[in-house]
Write a protein that holds these residues in place. Structure first.
Motif, mmCIF file in Angstrom:
data_model
loop_
_atom_site.group_PDB
_atom_site.id
_atom_site.type_symbol
_atom_site.label_atom_id
_atom_site.label_comp_id
_atom_site.label_asym_id
_atom_site.label_seq_id
_atom_site.Cartn_x
_atom_site.Cartn_y
_atom_site.Cartn_z
ATOM 1 N N ASP A 236 110.402 -63.146 46.444
ATOM 2 C CA ASP A 236 110.108 -64.448 45.820
ATOM 3 C C ASP A 236 109.667 -64.285 44.363
ATOM 4 N N GLN A 237 108.876 -63.240 44.113
ATOM 5 C CA GLN A 237 108.406 -63.007 42.734
ATOM 6 C C GLN A 237 109.579 -62.687 41.822
ATOM 7 N N VAL A 238 110.537 -61.960 42.366
ATOM 8 C CA VAL A 238 111.719 -61.619 41.559
ATOM 9 C C VAL A 238 112.513 -62.890 41.256
ATOM 10 N N ILE A 239 112.635 -63.747 42.264
ATOM 11 C CA ILE A 239 113.332 -65.029 42.036
ATOM 12 C C ILE A 239 112.604 -65.817 40.946
ATOM 13 N N ARG A 240 111.265 -65.803 41.011
ATOM 14 C CA ARG A 240 110.497 -66.545 39.997
ATOM 15 C C ARG A 240 110.669 -65.938 38.616
ATOM 16 N N PHE A 241 110.729 -64.614 38.588
ATOM 17 C CA PHE A 241 110.896 -63.956 37.292
ATOM 18 C C PHE A 241 112.256 -64.327 36.677
ATOM 19 N N VAL A 242 113.316 -64.179 37.483
ATOM 20 C CA VAL A 242 114.667 -64.511 36.980
ATOM 21 C C VAL A 242 114.699 -65.977 36.529
ATOM 22 N N ALA A 243 114.097 -66.847 37.354
ATOM 23 C CA ALA A 243 114.082 -68.282 37.010
ATOM 24 C C ALA A 243 113.345 -68.517 35.700
ATOM 25 N N SER A 244 112.256 -67.750 35.471
ATOM 26 C CA SER A 244 111.485 -68.007 34.249
ATOM 27 C C SER A 244 112.299 -67.614 33.017
ATOM 28 N N VAL A 245 113.071 -66.532 33.119
ATOM 29 C CA VAL A 245 113.918 -66.143 31.977
ATOM 30 C C VAL A 245 114.997 -67.212 31.757
ATOM 31 N N THR A 289 116.314 -55.504 31.404
ATOM 32 C CA THR A 289 115.516 -54.531 30.648
ATOM 33 C C THR A 289 114.017 -54.642 30.927
ATOM 34 N N ARG A 290 113.626 -55.600 31.733
ATOM 35 C CA ARG A 290 112.189 -55.766 32.023
ATOM 36 C C ARG A 290 111.788 -54.863 33.193
ATOM 37 N N MET A 291 110.661 -54.181 33.052
ATOM 38 C CA MET A 291 110.183 -53.328 34.139
ATOM 39 C C MET A 291 109.247 -54.147 35.029
ATOM 40 N N LEU A 292 109.662 -54.392 36.256
ATOM 41 C CA LEU A 292 108.813 -55.168 37.161
ATOM 42 C C LEU A 292 108.045 -54.233 38.088
ATOM 43 N N LYS A 293 106.836 -54.654 38.413
ATOM 44 C CA LYS A 293 105.991 -53.853 39.310
ATOM 45 C C LYS A 293 105.711 -54.647 40.571
ATOM 46 N N ARG A 294 105.579 -53.951 41.668
ATOM 47 C CA ARG A 294 105.124 -54.631 42.885
ATOM 48 C C ARG A 294 103.623 -54.844 42.720
ATOM 49 N N ARG A 295 103.204 -56.106 42.802
ATOM 50 C CA ARG A 295 101.818 -56.386 42.407
ATOM 51 C C ARG A 295 100.796 -55.756 43.353
ATOM 52 N N SER A 296 101.113 -55.700 44.671
ATOM 53 C CA SER A 296 100.114 -55.196 45.615
ATOM 54 C C SER A 296 99.883 -53.695 45.468
ATOM 55 N N ASP A 300 106.861 -49.255 40.947
ATOM 56 C CA ASP A 300 107.967 -49.697 40.099
ATOM 57 C C ASP A 300 109.046 -50.313 40.993
ATOM 58 N N LEU A 301 109.481 -51.522 40.675
ATOM 59 C CA LEU A 301 110.473 -52.175 41.557
ATOM 60 C C LEU A 301 111.910 -51.783 41.218
ATOM 61 N N GLY A 302 112.085 -50.945 40.243
ATOM 62 C CA GLY A 302 113.450 -50.549 39.878
ATOM 63 C C GLY A 302 114.111 -51.629 39.055
HETATM 64 P P1 C2E Z 1 103.247 -65.497 37.500
HETATM 65 O O1 C2E Z 1 102.678 -64.326 38.192
HETATM 66 O O2 C2E Z 1 102.687 -66.841 37.909
HETATM 67 O O3 C2E Z 1 103.061 -65.301 35.942
HETATM 68 C C1 C2E Z 1 103.328 -66.333 35.028
HETATM 69 C C2 C2E Z 1 103.309 -65.809 33.601
HETATM 70 O O4 C2E Z 1 102.003 -65.299 33.287
HETATM 71 C C3 C2E Z 1 104.271 -64.643 33.384
HETATM 72 O O5 C2E Z 1 105.553 -65.156 33.055
HETATM 73 C C4 C2E Z 1 103.616 -63.947 32.195
HETATM 74 O O6 C2E Z 1 103.889 -64.624 31.005
HETATM 75 C C5 C2E Z 1 102.137 -64.110 32.511
HETATM 76 N N1 C2E Z 1 101.624 -62.931 33.278
HETATM 77 C C6 C2E Z 1 101.252 -62.914 34.568
HETATM 78 N N2 C2E Z 1 100.821 -61.688 34.925
HETATM 79 C C7 C2E Z 1 100.921 -60.915 33.823
HETATM 80 C C8 C2E Z 1 100.606 -59.532 33.548
HETATM 81 O O7 C2E Z 1 100.130 -58.778 34.407
HETATM 82 N N3 C2E Z 1 100.859 -59.096 32.283
HETATM 83 C C9 C2E Z 1 101.386 -59.912 31.312
HETATM 84 N N4 C2E Z 1 101.651 -59.402 30.113
HETATM 85 N N5 C2E Z 1 101.687 -61.221 31.553
HETATM 86 C C10 C2E Z 1 101.447 -61.708 32.782
HETATM 87 P P2 C2E Z 1 106.844 -64.259 33.316
HETATM 88 O O8 C2E Z 1 106.652 -62.899 32.751
HETATM 89 O O9 C2E Z 1 108.013 -65.027 32.790
HETATM 90 O O10 C2E Z 1 106.952 -64.139 34.898
HETATM 91 C C11 C2E Z 1 107.255 -65.244 35.703
HETATM 92 C C12 C2E Z 1 107.033 -64.915 37.156
HETATM 93 O O11 C2E Z 1 107.876 -63.794 37.522
HETATM 94 C C13 C2E Z 1 105.595 -64.446 37.476
HETATM 95 O O12 C2E Z 1 104.817 -65.586 37.737
HETATM 96 C C14 C2E Z 1 105.851 -63.609 38.719
HETATM 97 O O13 C2E Z 1 106.017 -64.436 39.851
HETATM 98 C C15 C2E Z 1 107.195 -62.942 38.417
HETATM 99 N N6 C2E Z 1 106.949 -61.638 37.766
HETATM 100 C C16 C2E Z 1 107.072 -61.332 36.471
HETATM 101 N N7 C2E Z 1 106.792 -60.034 36.251
HETATM 102 C C17 C2E Z 1 106.488 -59.501 37.453
HETATM 103 C C18 C2E Z 1 106.141 -58.168 37.896
HETATM 104 O O14 C2E Z 1 106.048 -57.202 37.131
HETATM 105 N N8 C2E Z 1 105.912 -58.020 39.218
HETATM 106 C C19 C2E Z 1 106.009 -59.040 40.103
HETATM 107 N N9 C2E Z 1 105.740 -58.801 41.396
HETATM 108 N N10 C2E Z 1 106.342 -60.315 39.730
HETATM 109 C C20 C2E Z 1 106.576 -60.519 38.414
#
Ligand code: C2E
Length: 351
Positions: A236-245, A289-296, A300-302
């Motif tokens: 779900d987090q990956v879907i949210r990330f892609v959606a945010s871009v 090109t973005r490095m995503l991490k598993r938050r828990s 590295d999520l690859g």
């Molecule tokens: P979210 O967790 O609700 O984060 C919303 C926005 O807050 C992110 O938008 C980013 O601008 C900022 N943010 C949150 N946590 C961090 C952080 O640890 N460091 C920095 N520098 N900024 C942070 P963004 O980047 O467009 O991401 C949108 C959503 O995509 C995030 O919502 C999350 O659900 C997912 N996501 C993005 N990066 C990661 C990641 O590395 N790991 C995981 N598990 N999910 C991610």
């Protein structure tokens, strides 16, 4: 007539129906999501009904049913989803009525104010010295009547003010509900239903103006595998990330939506093919090109990559054909190694 699934689920056959549903989902190779479960349960409960027949037809044609198709099936065949749409339409209607009532109240308020100032003026003139007794009596009566009407007007104005703010509160609330109904809860992008509406509207607009319109379908690569490896929450987090871009880069007047599951789409009204290609390329590149991490666990999520299919609408092309061509381009990207954009331009589909 569809048997009432809710009654079946509370009867002797409940578990049988549940098990048969899961078996049918496994047979048809769809994810056991709550939505799919509901769709397949309705299909299993009524195997000769239109929903079951449509699933059969889709499987014969495509051999698989994507989450985007499931969303469409839900809107078309599930009673609750239909109800949802009807509620939206009723909301639209109510909004129009509320607009009408608000402007009627405002008009009434204005004429009450105007009347009040006329009465004030009359009152002042009437109180001037007048010789004749009869005239003085008439004036006195008129003056009393004026005062009564003025007091009544004041309380009417207060009531109108209260009604206006109540109507405005209702309108605001309705707008919130409508926004929620057209937004995808996970990503906050537009949902499938509002994408359908926007596509119709923007194609009509393109027909009228003769301006170009492009359409992109974006799919996260290997998402199923990703979910299996990291779990649904990370998925779900990956879907949210892609959606945010996508949402950031494809801002209005471009129209970005979650098309279903791990699939997104963007409508580009009135932009050249070269610009559109650059934009989707920028989206693809930023995601990969973005490095995503598993938050828990901080693992590295690859690499997360997306494949994109792009098509430019030909004059008067149907929505169905445009989507089909963009889909075909997407499958071209997948076939050629993923993490790429394929633009079919205005090329017709190979038959
Ligand atoms: P979210 O967790 O609700 O984060 C919303 C926005 O807050 C992110 O938008 C980013 O601008 C900022 N943010 C949150 N946590 C961090 C952080 O640890 N460091 C920095 N520098 N900024 C942070 P963004 O980047 O467009 O991401 C949108 C959503 O995509 C995030 O919502 C999350 O659900 C997912 N996501 C993005 N990066 C990661 C990641 O590395 N790991 C995981 N598990 N999910 C991610």
């Amino acid at each position: 007539m569809t048997p009432d699934v809710n009654s079946l689920l509370r009867g002797l056959q409940a578990y049988q129906l549940g098990q048969a549903t899961l078996a049918a989902m496994e047979r048809d190779q769809v994810w056991p999501t709550p939505l799919n479960y509901e769709i397949w349960m309705h299909a299993v409960a009524n195997p000769d009904g239109p929903l079951a027949l449509e699933i059969q037809r889709l499987l014969e044609v495509d051999k698989m049913i994507s989450e985007a198709t499931s969303d469409r099936l839900a809107v078309e065949f599930l009673p609750n989803k239909r109800l949802h749409d009807e509620i939206r339409e009723a909301g639209d209607q109510l909004n129009k009525e509320l607009d009408f009532v608000t402007s009627a109240i405002k008009k009434a308020q204005q004429s009450s104010l105007d009347y009040n100032s006329t009465l004030n003026l009359a009152d002042q003139s009437l109180s001037l010295d007048v010789e004749s007794k009869t005239l003085r009596d008439v004036i006195k009566n008129l003056s009393t009547a004026t005062e009564t009407v003025r007091t009544e007007n004041r309380s009417l104005e207060l009531m109108l003010e209260r009604s206006t703010s109540e109507v405005q509160r209702l309108q605001f609330h309705l707008e919130q509900v409508r926004r929620e109904a057209s937004t995808d809860a996970l990503t906050a992008l537009a949902n499938r239903k509002s994408f359908d509406d926007a596509m119709v509207h923007l194609c009509e607009q393109a027909d009228e103006t003769g301006h170009p319109l492009s359409f992109a379908v974006i799919d996260i690569d290997f998402f199923k595998k990703f979910n299996d490896t990291w779990g649904h929450q990370t998925g779900d987090q990956v879907i949210r990330f892609v959606a945010s871009v996508i949402g950031r880069i494809a801002e209005s007047p471009r129209f970005a939506a979650r098309y279903g599951g791990e699939e997104f789409c963007i409508i580009f009204p009135d932009e050249s093919a070269a610009v559109v290609e650059q934009v989707v390329e920028a989206i693809r590149e930023e995601i990969s090109t973005r490095m995503l991490k598993r938050r828990s666990t901080n693992e590295d999520l690859g690499m997360i990559t997306v494949s994109v299919g792009l098509a430019q609408r030909t004059a008067k092309e149907t929505i169905h054909s445009l989507i089909e061509r963009a889909d075909a381009a997407l499958y071209g990207s997948k076939r050629n190694g993923r993490n790429r954009v394929t633009n079919v331009g205005t090329a017709p589909l190979d038959q």
